[in-house]
Design a protein around this motif. Structure first.
Motif, PDB file in Angstrom:
ATOM      1  N   LEU A  80      -6.576   0.048  -4.255  1.00  0.00           N
ATOM      2  CA  LEU A  80      -7.429  -0.300  -3.123  1.00  0.00           C
ATOM      3  C   LEU A  80      -7.760   0.933  -2.291  1.00  0.00           C
ATOM      4  O   LEU A  80      -7.000   1.898  -2.242  1.00  0.00           O
ATOM      5  CB  LEU A  80      -6.724  -1.329  -2.240  1.00  0.00           C
ATOM      6  CG  LEU A  80      -6.224  -2.612  -2.907  1.00  0.00           C
ATOM      7  CD1 LEU A  80      -5.659  -3.567  -1.856  1.00  0.00           C
ATOM      8  CD2 LEU A  80      -7.326  -3.285  -3.712  1.00  0.00           C
ATOM      9  N   ARG A  85      -1.923  -3.155  -4.311  1.00  0.00           N
ATOM     10  CA  ARG A  85      -2.178  -4.280  -3.402  1.00  0.00           C
ATOM     11  C   ARG A  85      -0.959  -4.714  -2.602  1.00  0.00           C
ATOM     12  O   ARG A  85      -1.080  -5.582  -1.733  1.00  0.00           O
ATOM     13  CB  ARG A  85      -2.707  -5.473  -4.198  1.00  0.00           C
ATOM     14  CG  ARG A  85      -4.115  -5.289  -4.740  1.00  0.00           C
ATOM     15  CD  ARG A  85      -4.600  -6.556  -5.422  1.00  0.00           C
ATOM     16  NE  ARG A  85      -3.793  -6.864  -6.598  1.00  0.00           N
ATOM     17  CZ  ARG A  85      -3.597  -8.085  -7.072  1.00  0.00           C
ATOM     18  NH1 ARG A  85      -4.109  -9.121  -6.445  1.00  0.00           N
ATOM     19  NH2 ARG A  85      -2.876  -8.259  -8.166  1.00  0.00           N
ATOM     20  N   GLN A  96     -11.256  -4.204   2.464  1.00  0.00           N
ATOM     21  CA  GLN A  96     -10.549  -4.378   1.197  1.00  0.00           C
ATOM     22  C   GLN A  96      -9.047  -4.462   1.408  1.00  0.00           C
ATOM     23  O   GLN A  96      -8.332  -5.115   0.642  1.00  0.00           O
ATOM     24  CB  GLN A  96     -10.879  -3.218   0.253  1.00  0.00           C
ATOM     25  CG  GLN A  96     -10.369  -3.413  -1.166  1.00  0.00           C
ATOM     26  CD  GLN A  96     -10.917  -2.383  -2.134  1.00  0.00           C
ATOM     27  OE1 GLN A  96     -10.511  -1.222  -2.094  1.00  0.00           O
ATOM     28  NE2 GLN A  96     -11.831  -2.796  -2.995  1.00  0.00           N
TER      29      GLN A  96
END
Length: 359
Positions: free
Chosen positions: A267, A297, A91
């Motif tokens: 995340l 992010r 991710q």
């Protein structure tokens, strides 16, 4: 029915209980407790399933029904933990550069209040030299023993408590607008504010340690869920960079933590890299990930590690991140919560009777 066949059948139906419990939304501690050992549950289901192949002659409907249910149960359990294996897509992107101005490192350690081996944590801090150190379960004694690192950590927040929920934040980077809040329970603190990176970037931080569902701590998961979901709901990911870290007393694959990610848009760097089981340090076969770092992010990952035992029941977690605004384009945001999930989150938050509405 032969004895061995009876035993396998009994164990087979018994091992369906964790999956059935996980499918419910009951928040009693013993129900939510099945969220934690999914790795171990999957292994036991697999062992029993293999045993049925050697035990059953498949001359009865029960044999087919139980074997089928075990297969479905195994698929369900594995699907929950699969994202945290190296077989899954990462991710968070890896970063191989070394720009000290854009790097921030964090060490999270639940020290265990009764642990007398403070020298091990101090040695670890000197070795890893994190920009931020968050200690949990720290009382006045621990505060005194950690004074030796304060020259290297000029900024800090000290909340010494004797109830296993003390919290100390040490930082080499400047802390700004820091608030200690008691979001759900009057004796469970959390730290919120900003840290100023070396490149002058201002990062929002949330340091958490909610109470776990257990017969000795809290009979339900309501308060823990409410705190996590409250923070997740109010994260302003589109307006600022955010870091959430601490001992969340919840596993990465639980309904609550996954919904936290959906609400916050943050995340999880473990996805695609491994479990990083931090608890219980004293039981090799009974471990799961309770200590977490989530971020927006605009960070990429330099290093993620579970560190050596310091005498606590938790292993410390270390993470080093690179601030890179362009990464937002390349890194996918977690799936958004649907309306039903948002309604459930609001219900859980209200059930927790929050004392603070905004974080």
């Amino acid at each position: 029915m032969r004895i061995i066949e009876f035993v396998v059948t009994f164990l087979g139906f018994f091992m369906l209980i964790p999956t059935i419990a996980s499918l419910t939304r009951f928040d009693q501690w013993w129900v939510r407790g099945f969220d934690f050992p999914r790795i171990q549950i999957s292994l036991f289901i697999l062992i029993i399933l293999v045993s049925t192949f050697f035990t059953y002659e498949y001359d009865a409907t029960l044999h087919f029904v139980l074997s089928g249910l075990l297969v479905l149960s195994l698929i369900y359990q594995v699907s929950k933990i699969f994202p945290y294996t190296v077989l899954s897509k990462k991710q968070v992107l890896s970063f191989k550069g070394n720009d000290p101005e854009a790097i921030i490192s964090i060490l999270v350690s639940n020290v265990l209040t009764t642990n007398k081996q403070s020298d091990k944590l101090i040695a670890l801090v000197k070795k890893k030299e994190p920009d931020i150190l968050l200690t949990l379960e720290t009382d006045k004694r621990w505060e005194k023993e950690l004074e030796v690192i304060e020259p290297q950590y000029p900024y800090g927040v000290k909340i010494p408590l004797d109830n296993l929920y003390g919290m100390h934040l040490y930082s080499k980077l400047k802390l700004e607008d820091i608030e200690v809040k008691y979001l759900i329970k009057g004796d469970i603190p959390s730290i919120h504010g900003y840290v100023r990176m070396n490149n002058k970037k201002r990062i929002k931080i949330h340091c958490l340690h909610p109470k776990p569902p257990s017969p000795t701590e809290d009979p339900t998961s309501t308060n823990r869920d409410a705190e996590l979901l409250l923070v997740g709901r109010d994260v302003k990911k589109d307006q600022e960079s955010v870091l959430v870290f601490g001992d969340l007393n919840d596993v990465a694959w639980s309904r609550t933590t996954r919904l936290f990610q959906k609400l916050s848009g943050l995340l999880d760097p473990r996805i695609g890299r491994g479990f990083y089981n931090t608890f219980h340090a004293g039981h090799r076969l009974l471990r799961w990930p309770l200590d977490h770092v989530f971020h927006t992010r605009d960070f990429t990952l330099i290093e993620l590690a579970r560190l050596e035992n310091i005498g606590s029941d938790h292993f410390p977690m270390f993470i080093k991140l690179n601030y890179e605004p362009r990464a937002e384009i390349l890194q996918e945001e977690p799936e958004e919560a649907d309306e039903e999930e948002k309604e459930w989150a609001e219900e859980k938050i209200e059930e927790g009777h929050p004392t603070e509405r905004e974080v």
